[in-house]
Design an enzyme around this catalytic site. Structure first.
Site, mmCIF file in Angstrom:
data_model
loop_
_atom_site.group_PDB
_atom_site.id
_atom_site.type_symbol
_atom_site.label_atom_id
_atom_site.label_comp_id
_atom_site.label_asym_id
_atom_site.label_seq_id
_atom_site.Cartn_x
_atom_site.Cartn_y
_atom_site.Cartn_z
ATOM 1 N N HIS A 11 0.842 -1.205 0.000
ATOM 2 C CA HIS A 11 0.000 0.000 0.000
ATOM 3 C C HIS A 11 0.881 1.261 0.000
ATOM 4 C CE1 HIS A 11 -3.594 2.409 1.337
ATOM 5 N NE2 HIS A 11 -2.628 3.185 1.807
ATOM 6 N N GLU A 12 1.822 1.315 0.946
ATOM 7 C CA GLU A 12 2.667 2.512 1.056
ATOM 8 C C GLU A 12 3.565 2.671 -0.171
ATOM 9 O OE1 GLU A 12 1.962 4.714 3.140
ATOM 10 O OE2 GLU A 12 0.705 3.481 4.442
ATOM 11 N N HIS B 155 3.564 6.623 -6.915
ATOM 12 C CA HIS B 155 2.766 7.770 -7.361
ATOM 13 C C HIS B 155 3.652 9.021 -7.341
ATOM 14 C CE1 HIS B 155 -1.585 9.534 -6.876
ATOM 15 N NE2 HIS B 155 -0.985 9.947 -7.958
ATOM 16 N N HIS C 270 1.882 4.590 -2.854
ATOM 17 C CA HIS C 270 2.016 6.037 -2.698
ATOM 18 C C HIS C 270 3.370 6.513 -3.231
ATOM 19 C CE1 HIS C 270 -1.612 6.389 -0.515
ATOM 20 N NE2 HIS C 270 -1.191 5.920 0.641
#
Length: 710
Positions: free
Chosen positions: A493-494, A500, A497
């Site tokens: 999940h991290e 991104h 980020h």
């Protein structure tokens, strides 16, 4: 705030457009001699520490390679330098004729302040040295005050207004530059630039008061409650920290098998507190006053401008329709939990709010044998990092390398620095991995932007720098760090980020990476969870650290199916929080007290009874960072689910789809309207009903696994 854009938020990041100009680096792979394979850097952690820490000789380079930050006093120096630079840029902006250069100067101004504020925002929570944390906190406060003043600088605003009013110049600008100019103006307007001097001063004062209230509320939301130890039965006292004649209750003890411990923790930890209540009421009233002062009906209308949802009405529809669709499934989940409670505790079978997290866990464990201990040996940290490396390489042509750090560059010796390298575009940026527990480190998994990417005046690209913070346990000496399935999913999940941030290669720092609307910002990270739960992806890296045996397919299937147990009730709880957040930030004055609103909303939306004398909202710390936007996580999940099913479920390694994802969704940061990015990826414009259907269909059990395990 205008000049800070979205900076300083410990939020996900937004993947980026391959810059129109030349790519970063010199093209080609050009692997640096100071790089080593990413898996090695994490699994051979103890042995690697000295090598990756850099030599002991010579002067400290300063945190993140910023020369001033080799000591806490350096924050003052960095701050003074940024403020001096910002003064010069304000003068330059005011004297420059309308044109693309105006937007460039505004972005430089934003960047000069963000470079210090973003870095300080991370250091103030994560640095082990109190002096560094204090100096960073002070820098954040000072820059925040300057930003509020800049947001109401009429002359500065006029220079932007001249540009926006010049139709000839505006029509000659590219869409990204136009949007950035409009975003800067929007930030001026929500700070009350169009008001007379007296009202403008009031807006500045309200903004400063709101910042203080947010900090006070945040601190108050984590303070433990104390109770005279004699109030509690002797046999449960050992669960809480003793302090003389008092017991300290610092959390909900949601996983404790003893119903009485959970009940006591719930009633004590959530007991109402008049000071915290006053803070919350003043915070909500101040936010409403500010929103109305600058021309919005409610704070929610102001907060939702520019988001995917666009307005509170859409959010209300989304939450109502989702609640409607979940209703029967949630009731079924509550019935299953009640049966389980009756079985384990026949004397007290009424399902209460402190039962939900515990009994849903018991049901999951009973139906699927998913003891984390069975999975951990297959998820060594090094293997997981290699898995991410392999996935990014196949999908996006990107590799991760561990790079040696210089003395003073990192704040703890177990921090790792990763270089993110594209096969043709070269070095894209850096990720600092602060993965391990240590005293005084917050127990939260998050992503911080330390420096945003942008095209500099000399034509070079300013490389983005981010930190990923996890709370992994420290492994025994010489043994690899083993992750539970939940930790592995959080890592993915991290990293969503972080990618991104690396790929959101926008021209302007104001909209780089995760500087995008909150309800879009979680899409890249949640999408990575779908990859983390797909056997084809997991099978590439999950190997037993001793035997090398791959993780059996049925174990991955069981894990995925177990997450669907009571998932409707879990989602309904999130809907309840989101509805509460919308009401609190809706029409003021509120019809009732925040506690009465909580009671009414809990019973109407969630379904489990309100417990007298409790005030859960006083622990709802997300009201600070996600005010009027708590729904964002659900909406982002809906988009991620649609992207996964339509684009990656068939083949999670599809390079063409990976490139489309980068081009349509990640490359723009916040430089394009979020719904247009979603449309570009899905090749259709999703409705509220589509969002709801995507979330609800994720709750359906996989028939093949169900039959196999029956």
């Amino acid at each position: 705030s205008a000049m800070l854009g979205g900076c300083g938020r410990a939020l996900p990041a937004a993947l980026g457009r391959a810059l129109r100009g030349r790519p970063a680096g010199q093209g080609g792979r050009a692997v640096s001699t100071s790089w080593c394979p990413v898996g090695t850097a994490f699994d051979a952690r103890q042995q690697q520490q000295q090598a990756l820490r850099g030599g002991a000789a010579g002067r400290d380079t300063g945190l993140f390679g910023v020369p001033e930050l080799s000591c806490p006093e350096g924050f003052q120096e960095a701050q003074d330098k940024a403020l001096q630079e910002s003064e010069q840029l304000v003068q330059k902006a005011c004297s420059t004729p309308p044109g693309p250069e105006t937007v460039m100067i505004f972005d430089q101004l934003s960047d000069s302040l963000c470079r210090v504020a973003d870095l300080a925002d991370f250091v103030k929570v994560a640095h082990p040295d109190f002096a560094f944390r204090e100096a960073a906190e002070e820098a954040c406060r000072n820059i925040g005050t300057v930003v509020e003043k800049l947001n109401t600088n009429v002359e500065l605003c006029q220079s932007l207004r001249r540009l926006l009013a010049d139709e000839t110049v505006m029509s000659s600008l590219d869409p990204e530059t136009r949007r950035v100019a409009e975003l800067f103006m929007f930030d001026f307007e929500i700070s009350g630039i169009h008001l007379d001097e007296e009202k403008r001063k009031k807006a500045v004062d309200l903004n400063i008061r709101i910042l203080d209230l947010c900090n006070e509320f945040l601190i108050g939301s984590h303070i433990p409650n104390k109770i005279d130890k004699h109030v509690l039965p002797e046999h449960i006292r050992y669960n809480f920290t003793a302090e003389g004649n008092y017991l300290q209750v610092a959390g909900l003890h949601a996983d404790c098998p003893d119903d009485l411990v959970r009940e006591a923790a719930y009633k004590i930890f959530l007991h109402s507190n008049s000071q915290q209540l006053a803070r919350l009421e003043e915070l909500l009233a101040s936010r409403n006053s500010l929103a109305q002062l600058v021309g919005y009906d409610t704070f929610a209308h102001r907060a939702l401008q520019g988001t995917m949802a666009k307005n509170p009405e859409t959010v209300r529809q989304f939450l109502e329709k989702l609640s409607e669709q979940l209703s029967k499934r949630t009731q079924k989940d509550f019935q299953m939990m009640t049966k389980m409670k009756m079985k384990l505790n026949p004397h007290n079978s009424m399902l209460m709010p402190w039962d939900h997290p515990y009994y849903s866990g018991v049901l999951r464990a009973e139906r699927y044998n998913i003891d984390p201990g069975l999975y951990c040996p297959f998820f060594s940290l090094g293997a997981c990092m290699e898995g991410l490396n392999s996935l990014f390489s196949q999908l996006l042509g990107i590799s991760l390398y561990a790079e040696q750090t210089k003395r003073g560059e990192i704040w703890s010796e177990d921090v790792r620095k990763l270089a993110v390298v594209h096969e043709t575009e070269g070095l894209l940026g850096y990720i600092y991995c602060d993965f391990f527990q240590r005293p005084d480190k917050p127990h939260q998994d998050c992503h911080f932007t330390v420096r945003g990417g942008r095209l500099k005046e000399n034509g070079e690209y300013q490389l983005p720098v981010v930190v990923l913070m996890l709370s992994l346990p420290n492994s025994a000496r010489g043994a690899p760090t083993l992750l539970s399935p939940g930790m592995m999913e959080n890592l993915f999940h991290e990293m969503g980020h972080a990618m991104h941030s690396m790929l959101g290669r926008t021209r302007y720092q104001h909209v780089t990476g995760t500087r995008c609307p909150t309800d879009f910002a979680e899409v890249p990270s949640i999408l990575m969870e779908y990859f983390a739960n797909d056997y084809r992806v997991v099978n590439q890296f999950a190997r037993h650290y001793k035997t090398g045996q791959p993780l059996p397919k049925n174990m991955v299937s069981r894990l995925c199916e177990s997450k669907k147990v009571c998932a409707a009730a879990d989602m309904q709880l999130q809907v309840f929080y989101a509805v509460l957040d919308q009401i609190y930030h809706g029409k003021h004055p509120l019809k009732k007290s925040t506690t009465e609103i909580l009671k009414e909303t809990q019973e109407r939306v969630y379904g489990l009874p309100y417990v007298p004398n409790t005030a859960w909202q006083l622990r709802f710390s997300h009201l600070v960072g996600y005010g009027a936007k708590y729904y964002s996580y659900l909406m982002s999940r809906a988009v991620a689910s649609m992207v996964w099913k339509q684009c990656f479920a068939q083949n999670p390694f599809d390079r063409a789809m990976g490139e489309r994802y980068r081009r349509e969704m990640l490359a723009h940061g916040g430089g394009k309207e979020p719904m247009l990015m979603v449309q570009g990826m899905l090749q259709k414009s999703p409705s509220v009903e589509d969002f709801v259907d995507a979330l609800v269909s994720d709750l359906d059990h996989d028939f093949e696994t169900f039959i196999m395990d029956s």
